[in-house]
Design a protein around this motif. Structure first.
Motif, short mmCIF file in Angstrom:
data_model
loop_
_atom_site.label_atom_id
_atom_site.label_comp_id
_atom_site.label_asym_id
_atom_site.label_seq_id
_atom_site.Cartn_x
_atom_site.Cartn_y
_atom_site.Cartn_z
N ALA A 63 0.91 -1.14 0.01
CA ALA A 63 -0.03 0.13 -0.02
C ALA A 63 0.86 1.16 -0.02
O ALA A 63 0.62 2.28 -0.61
CB ALA A 63 -1.04 -0.10 1.15
N GLY A 66 2.02 1.81 -3.19
CA GLY A 66 0.96 2.49 -3.98
C GLY A 66 0.37 1.33 -5.17
O GLY A 66 -0.51 1.55 -6.06
N VAL A 69 -4.24 -0.15 -2.27
CA VAL A 69 -5.09 1.04 -1.55
C VAL A 69 -5.94 0.56 -0.57
O VAL A 69 -6.66 -0.53 -0.64
CB VAL A 69 -5.92 1.94 -2.54
CG1 VAL A 69 -4.92 2.62 -3.37
CG2 VAL A 69 -6.74 1.08 -3.44
N LYS A 71 -9.19 1.30 1.74
CA LYS A 71 -10.40 1.89 1.58
C LYS A 71 -11.11 2.07 2.77
O LYS A 71 -11.88 1.17 2.99
CB LYS A 71 -11.13 1.35 0.49
CG LYS A 71 -10.66 1.46 -1.17
CD LYS A 71 -11.43 1.06 -2.15
CE LYS A 71 -10.93 1.19 -3.53
NZ LYS A 71 -11.68 0.68 -4.51
N ALA A 79 -4.65 -1.26 -6.38
CA ALA A 79 -4.91 -0.16 -6.96
C ALA A 79 -5.61 0.10 -8.50
O ALA A 79 -5.18 -1.18 -9.27
CB ALA A 79 -3.53 0.73 -6.98
N ARG A 165 3.11 -0.52 -10.39
CA ARG A 165 2.00 0.11 -10.47
C ARG A 165 1.13 -0.25 -11.52
O ARG A 165 -0.21 -0.46 -11.59
CB ARG A 165 1.99 1.65 -10.18
CG ARG A 165 2.33 2.05 -9.07
CD ARG A 165 2.72 3.53 -9.02
NE ARG A 165 3.09 4.36 -7.85
CZ ARG A 165 2.15 4.86 -7.07
NH1 ARG A 165 0.84 5.18 -7.39
NH2 ARG A 165 2.56 5.48 -5.79
#
Length: 221
Positions: A63, A66, A69, A71, A79, A165
């Motif tokens: 996390a 990136g 994520v 929530k 992500a 990512r």
């Protein structure tokens, strides 16, 4: 002299966390874990045969990078980005990859060249066999070999972060055997530019290579 003892639990923790982290990164990179997919701590703990503590730490690290994520109270997810965000990420990635190619063209040595060529040979092998997952892993190794060849671990780390990512978004473009073959062949064109030792040619070649990747990724997302 007193002997310092380390419990097996604490000694194994870093390697356990790393094992979980690397396994999840691989699954995200190959598209096995899709953007927006929820990751269940209990399920992962059972799968890896560990408590929730190392799982939670591995998820926290991803996390922070990136890749995942958090929530609120809904949990942690792979992500996902809007097309605008994805375009911005790819734009930054293109610049970094082009810089890597430019630097490698200037600094390439025999060891680095052999590592890149070995990675490309694996790309060709897996592509010819139609091994999608194998090719995705080989493709990552190919680009990682280029990053290492810069001789600059800071640039390599930044480039690696962007690949993590964008992994699940890039994976979608490899749907057929022909897609794998075309990608592997495009690597050879790129290598000719990098091995030319001309930094401008190498940078331009990488930009072209990444632009095609970007266009295909956007079409699939």
């Amino acid at each position: 002299m007193a002997k310092v003892l380390t419990s097996s639990k604490s000694a194994n923790k870093p390697s356990t966390v790393r094992k979980i982290q690397e396994a999840l990164i691989e699954e995200i990179s190959t598209g096995e874990l899709a953007p927006g997919q929820h990751l269940d701590e209990n399920g992962l703990a059972m799968r890896f045969g560990v408590s929730r503590t190392p799982v939670r730490e591995a998820l926290s690290r991803l996390a922070a990078q990136g890749v995942l994520v958090q929530k609120d109270r809904r949990g942690i997810f792979v992500a996902e980005y809007s097309l605008e965000e994805l375009g911005q990420i790819f734009e930054a990635m293109h610049e970094i990859e082009a810089a890597c190619a430019r630097i490698v063209a200037q600094r390439l040595n025999l060891l680095a060249r052999s590592e890149i060529e070995a990675a490309q040979a694996e790309c060709l092998r897996t592509a010819e066999e139609g091994d999608r997952k194998g090719y995705l892993l080989a493709n990552e190794a190919f680009h990682q070999a280029i990053y290492r060849a810069t001789g600059n671990p800071y640039i390599a780390a930044i480039a690696s972060e962007f690949r993590r990512r964008t992994g699940p978004f890039r994976a979608k473009k490899f749907e057929s055997h022909e897609d794998l073959i075309a990608s592997a062949q495009s690597h050879q064109v790129l290598l000719n530019d990098i091995f030319s030792e001309d930094s401008a040619t190498a940078s331009k070649g990488m930009r072209s290579h990444m632009a095609e990747s970007f266009i295909q990724a956007l079409k699939m997302n």
